[in-house]
Every structure is written in C-alpha cells, then in structure tokens.
Write a protein that holds these residues in place. Structure first.
Motif, PDB file in Angstrom:
ATOM      1  N   UNK A   1       0.875  -1.177   0.000  1.00 58.56           N
ATOM      2  CA  UNK A   1       0.000   0.000   0.000  1.00 58.56           C
ATOM      3  C   UNK A   1       0.912   1.226   0.000  1.00 58.56           C
ATOM      4  N   UNK A   2       0.860   2.003  -1.065  1.00 55.57           N
ATOM      5  CA  UNK A   2       1.747   3.175  -1.188  1.00 55.57           C
ATOM      6  C   UNK A   2       0.920   4.434  -1.404  1.00 55.57           C
ATOM      7  N   UNK A   3       1.248   5.463  -0.652  1.00 53.17           N
ATOM      8  CA  UNK A   3       0.578   6.744  -0.847  1.00 53.17           C
ATOM      9  C   UNK A   3       1.608   7.847  -1.024  1.00 53.17           C
ATOM     10  N   UNK A   4       1.293   8.796  -1.874  1.00 57.80           N
ATOM     11  CA  UNK A   4       2.129   9.974  -2.090  1.00 57.80           C
ATOM     12  C   UNK A   4       1.486  11.128  -1.316  1.00 57.80           C
ATOM     13  N   UNK A   5       2.250  11.706  -0.414  1.00 54.07           N
ATOM     14  CA  UNK A   5       1.716  12.780   0.434  1.00 54.07           C
ATOM     15  C   UNK A   5       2.665  13.971   0.417  1.00 54.07           C
ATOM     16  N   UNK A   6       2.142  15.117   0.800  1.00 52.80           N
ATOM     17  CA  UNK A   6       2.992  16.301   0.935  1.00 52.80           C
ATOM     18  C   UNK A   6       4.109  16.001   1.936  1.00 52.80           C
ATOM     19  N   UNK A   7       5.277  16.570   1.700  1.00 52.21           N
ATOM     20  CA  UNK A   7       6.413  16.316   2.582  1.00 52.21           C
ATOM     21  C   UNK A   7       6.126  16.745   4.016  1.00 52.21           C
ATOM     22  N   UNK A   8       5.285  17.763   4.173  1.00 51.55           N
ATOM     23  CA  UNK A   8       4.969  18.280   5.509  1.00 51.55           C
ATOM     24  C   UNK A   8       3.903  17.446   6.224  1.00 51.55           C
ATOM     25  N   UNK A   9       3.284  16.508   5.507  1.00 47.68           N
ATOM     26  CA  UNK A   9       2.211  15.714   6.105  1.00 47.68           C
ATOM     27  C   UNK A   9       2.808  14.757   7.140  1.00 47.68           C
ATOM     28  N   UNK A  10       2.238  14.685   8.341  1.00 46.46           N
ATOM     29  CA  UNK A  10       2.810  13.846   9.410  1.00 46.46           C
ATOM     30  C   UNK A  10       2.899  12.375   9.018  1.00 46.46           C
ATOM     31  N   UNK A  11       4.044  11.791   9.268  1.00 43.78           N
ATOM     32  CA  UNK A  11       4.242  10.378   8.939  1.00 43.78           C
ATOM     33  C   UNK A  11       3.284   9.476   9.715  1.00 43.78           C
ATOM     34  N   UNK A  12       3.024   9.852  10.947  1.00 42.83           N
ATOM     35  CA  UNK A  12       2.130   9.034  11.766  1.00 42.83           C
ATOM     36  C   UNK A  12       0.751   8.914  11.115  1.00 42.83           C
ATOM     37  N   UNK A  13       0.257  10.022  10.572  1.00 43.97           N
ATOM     38  CA  UNK A  13      -1.055   9.997   9.913  1.00 43.97           C
ATOM     39  C   UNK A  13      -0.998   9.238   8.595  1.00 43.97           C
ATOM     40  N   UNK A  14       0.109   9.395   7.862  1.00 42.78           N
ATOM     41  CA  UNK A  14       0.238   8.687   6.586  1.00 42.78           C
ATOM     42  C   UNK A  14       0.184   7.179   6.804  1.00 42.78           C
ATOM     43  N   UNK A  15       0.877   6.690   7.828  1.00 41.74           N
ATOM     44  CA  UNK A  15       0.887   5.252   8.072  1.00 41.74           C
ATOM     45  C   UNK A  15      -0.389   4.772   8.753  1.00 41.74           C
ATOM     46  N   UNK A  16      -1.050   5.651   9.467  1.00 41.25           N
ATOM     47  CA  UNK A  16      -2.364   5.301  10.014  1.00 41.25           C
ATOM     48  C   UNK A  16      -3.359   5.120   8.868  1.00 41.25           C
ATOM     49  N   UNK A  17      -3.276   5.998   7.874  1.00 40.85           N
ATOM     50  CA  UNK A  17      -4.118   5.906   6.678  1.00 40.85           C
ATOM     51  C   UNK A  17      -3.871   4.580   5.948  1.00 40.85           C
ATOM     52  N   UNK A  18      -2.602   4.262   5.736  1.00 34.69           N
ATOM     53  CA  UNK A  18      -2.258   3.017   5.054  1.00 34.69           C
ATOM     54  C   UNK A  18      -2.687   1.798   5.866  1.00 34.69           C
ATOM     55  N   UNK A  19      -2.578   1.900   7.172  1.00 37.91           N
ATOM     56  CA  UNK A  19      -2.982   0.796   8.037  1.00 37.91           C
ATOM     57  C   UNK A  19      -4.483   0.528   7.916  1.00 37.91           C
ATOM     58  N   UNK A  20      -5.268   1.596   7.853  1.00 40.08           N
ATOM     59  CA  UNK A  20      -6.716   1.432   7.672  1.00 40.08           C
ATOM     60  C   UNK A  20      -7.030   0.765   6.329  1.00 40.08           C
ATOM     61  N   UNK A  21      -6.331   1.203   5.289  1.00 42.27           N
ATOM     62  CA  UNK A  21      -6.546   0.599   3.973  1.00 42.27           C
ATOM     63  C   UNK A  21      -6.202  -0.890   3.987  1.00 42.27           C
ATOM     64  N   UNK A  22      -5.075  -1.237   4.621  1.00 44.81           N
ATOM     65  CA  UNK A  22      -4.633  -2.634   4.610  1.00 44.81           C
ATOM     66  C   UNK A  22      -5.623  -3.539   5.334  1.00 44.81           C
ATOM     67  N   UNK A  23      -6.182  -3.076   6.430  1.00 46.84           N
ATOM     68  CA  UNK A  23      -7.132  -3.893   7.185  1.00 46.84           C
ATOM     69  C   UNK A  23      -8.429  -4.107   6.395  1.00 46.84           C
ATOM     70  N   UNK A  24      -8.921  -3.031   5.789  1.00 50.15           N
ATOM     71  CA  UNK A  24     -10.156  -3.148   5.012  1.00 50.15           C
ATOM     72  C   UNK A  24      -9.932  -4.006   3.762  1.00 50.15           C
ATOM     73  N   UNK A  25      -8.779  -3.816   3.125  1.00 53.53           N
ATOM     74  CA  UNK A  25      -8.485  -4.578   1.908  1.00 53.53           C
ATOM     75  C   UNK A  25      -8.372  -6.068   2.231  1.00 53.53           C
ATOM     76  N   UNK A  26      -7.718  -6.389   3.348  1.00 51.71           N
ATOM     77  CA  UNK A  26      -7.545  -7.788   3.730  1.00 51.71           C
ATOM     78  C   UNK A  26      -8.886  -8.450   4.033  1.00 51.71           C
ATOM     79  N   UNK A  27      -9.774  -7.726   4.699  1.00 53.20           N
ATOM     80  CA  UNK A  27     -11.070  -8.309   5.049  1.00 53.20           C
ATOM     81  C   UNK A  27     -11.983  -8.449   3.831  1.00 53.20           C
ATOM     82  N   UNK A  28     -11.763  -7.604   2.811  1.00 51.82           N
ATOM     83  CA  UNK A  28     -12.626  -7.631   1.622  1.00 51.82           C
ATOM     84  C   UNK A  28     -12.093  -8.541   0.524  1.00 51.82           C
ATOM     85  N   UNK A  29     -10.784  -8.463   0.262  1.00 53.22           N
ATOM     86  CA  UNK A  29     -10.220  -9.187  -0.879  1.00 53.22           C
ATOM     87  C   UNK A  29      -9.125 -10.186  -0.512  1.00 53.22           C
ATOM     88  N   UNK A  30      -8.774 -10.275   0.756  1.00 52.95           N
ATOM     89  CA  UNK A  30      -7.632 -11.081   1.180  1.00 52.95           C
ATOM     90  C   UNK A  30      -7.420 -12.393   0.450  1.00 52.95           C
TER      91      UNK A  30
END
Length: 218
Positions: free
Chosen positions: A70-99
């Motif tokens: 799961x890869x996202x392109x974000x502004x350099x100033x965007x907090x890393x913690x939020x970027x990885x929280x976003x990716x974590x949410x995607x990974x959990x939903x994707x695994x439960x739907x298409x795993x």
C-alpha cells in the motif's frame, strides 16, 4: 495531505487498485508515480515493511501486509504518523474484503472498486487536525505506528543513483556503519583527550623552562 494511493501485489508488482486522481493531480505527480513503480520493483521478501521515501516536495510512504504493498504519495509536511495510520486502515479493510483473492488474480486493477473506500478514507485524512483528533480519540495507532522513528527513511536519489536497497539487512548494515563511525570518532576524541591529560603538564613545564632560558639569553 494525501495526494494519491496505489495498491500492488508485492511478489510481482501487479497493480490491484488505485485512487482515481483528477487531471491536475495526475500531471503534478507524474514523475512521482513513475518513482512509485521503481519502488515496487525494488521490494523483495526481505524489504522493510514500512518505509518513507522523500522526493522533492512529496514523500512516498509504503506499507507491506500479506503480500500487498500500500503506497501513498503525500505532501512532505504531512505527518508520517497519519500517513501510516491511513495506510494501516486501507490494509485492514483490503484484507477483510479481498484477502483470499489476492494470490489468484491475473489481470491488473482487479479490485478497482476499492477506490470508493480509499477516497472516503482519504477525505478523513485531508485535514491533519481532524485526523489527529480521531486517532487520539480512538487510539487506533498500534505501538509500531506510534513510534515513527522505527520507520526507515530513504531519499529517492539514493534509490535512483546509488542503487540503495529497501531490504531490512541493508538498513541494518547502514545503521551499523553509522553507529560504528560514531563510536570510532568518539574513541579518537577520548584518546586525544587522554593524550592531552598525559602530556600537557610536561609541555607546560618545557615551555616554562624555554621562557626562562630565553629570558636569560636575552
């Protein structure tokens, strides 16, 4: 803010899903999307599971889970913690739907319908204050995500020109080299200070005697 997201199969970089970006975003991120393809090709079974790769005014964050990147392109100033929280949410939903289907698909973008969830989640993360408040209130970040200092950070130039690896052992080797260099410099400094303490008094006495002799000869 989160600009664009792509999901691929880790083993062969087959695109599974991607955000639907407007024309302006496509033009602005054209080079960075090409860089994302390079990252996908560099990922191996030993690759770091989470990594941030800086490239100009943007940072490419990726997360690997269950043979999916799961890869996202974000502004350099965007907090890393939020970027990885976003990716974590995607990974959990994707695994439960298409795993179970991930290993069987053969055509690109077989799960294009996942864009609906990606778009909805991305909107929640556009405002960093709202996203931070949501994460703090629900305590959704696990320990690994909370400690963003554990996430490897690379520079795109290192990948493009120096051929740096994304593997764990490469990161460990780099860290060990850095630590070794740090301790080597510290050891040299300690030895120099010890030499000063040992010979400084003798040098001072010698200099004093030299001044006396010089005064007598004058």
């Amino acid at each position: 803010m989160v600009r664009s997201t792509t999901i691929v199969r880790a083993s062969d970089a087959l695109p599974l899903a991607a955000s639907v970006d407007d024309e302006q975003t496509e033009q602005a991120l054209q080079e960075h999307k090409q860089q994302a393809k390079l990252i996908f090709r560099r990922i191996t079974p030993n690759a770091e599971p989470r990594c941030s790769i800086e490239s100009g005014q943007y940072t490419l964050h990726y997360l690997i889970a269950d043979n999916v990147v799961f890869l996202t392109i974000a502004d350099k100033s965007y907090p890393r913690k939020l970027a990885f929280s976003f990716l974590d949410e995607l990974s959990k939903e994707f695994a439960s739907t298409y795993g179970p289907k991930v290993e069987t698909v053969r055509k690109p973008y077989a799960f294009v319908g996942f864009d609906t969830f990606m778009s909805k989640t991305a909107r929640l993360y556009q405002d960093t204050r709202t996203a931070t408040a949501a994460n703090n209130g629900l305590d959704k970040l696990n320990d690994d995500l909370q400690d963003v200092t554990r996430i490897m950070t690379k520079n795109m130039e290192e990948l493009l020109w120096r051929g740096d690896s994304l593997d764990r052992m490469s990161h460990l080797s780099t860290s060990l080299r850095s630590e070794s260099e740090k301790y080597r410099k510290a050891a040299k400094n300690i030895n120099f200070q010890a030499m000063l303490r040992q010979y400084a008094p003798l040098a001072a006495v010698g200099f004093f005697v030299f001044l006396i002799l010089l005064w007598k000869l004058w």
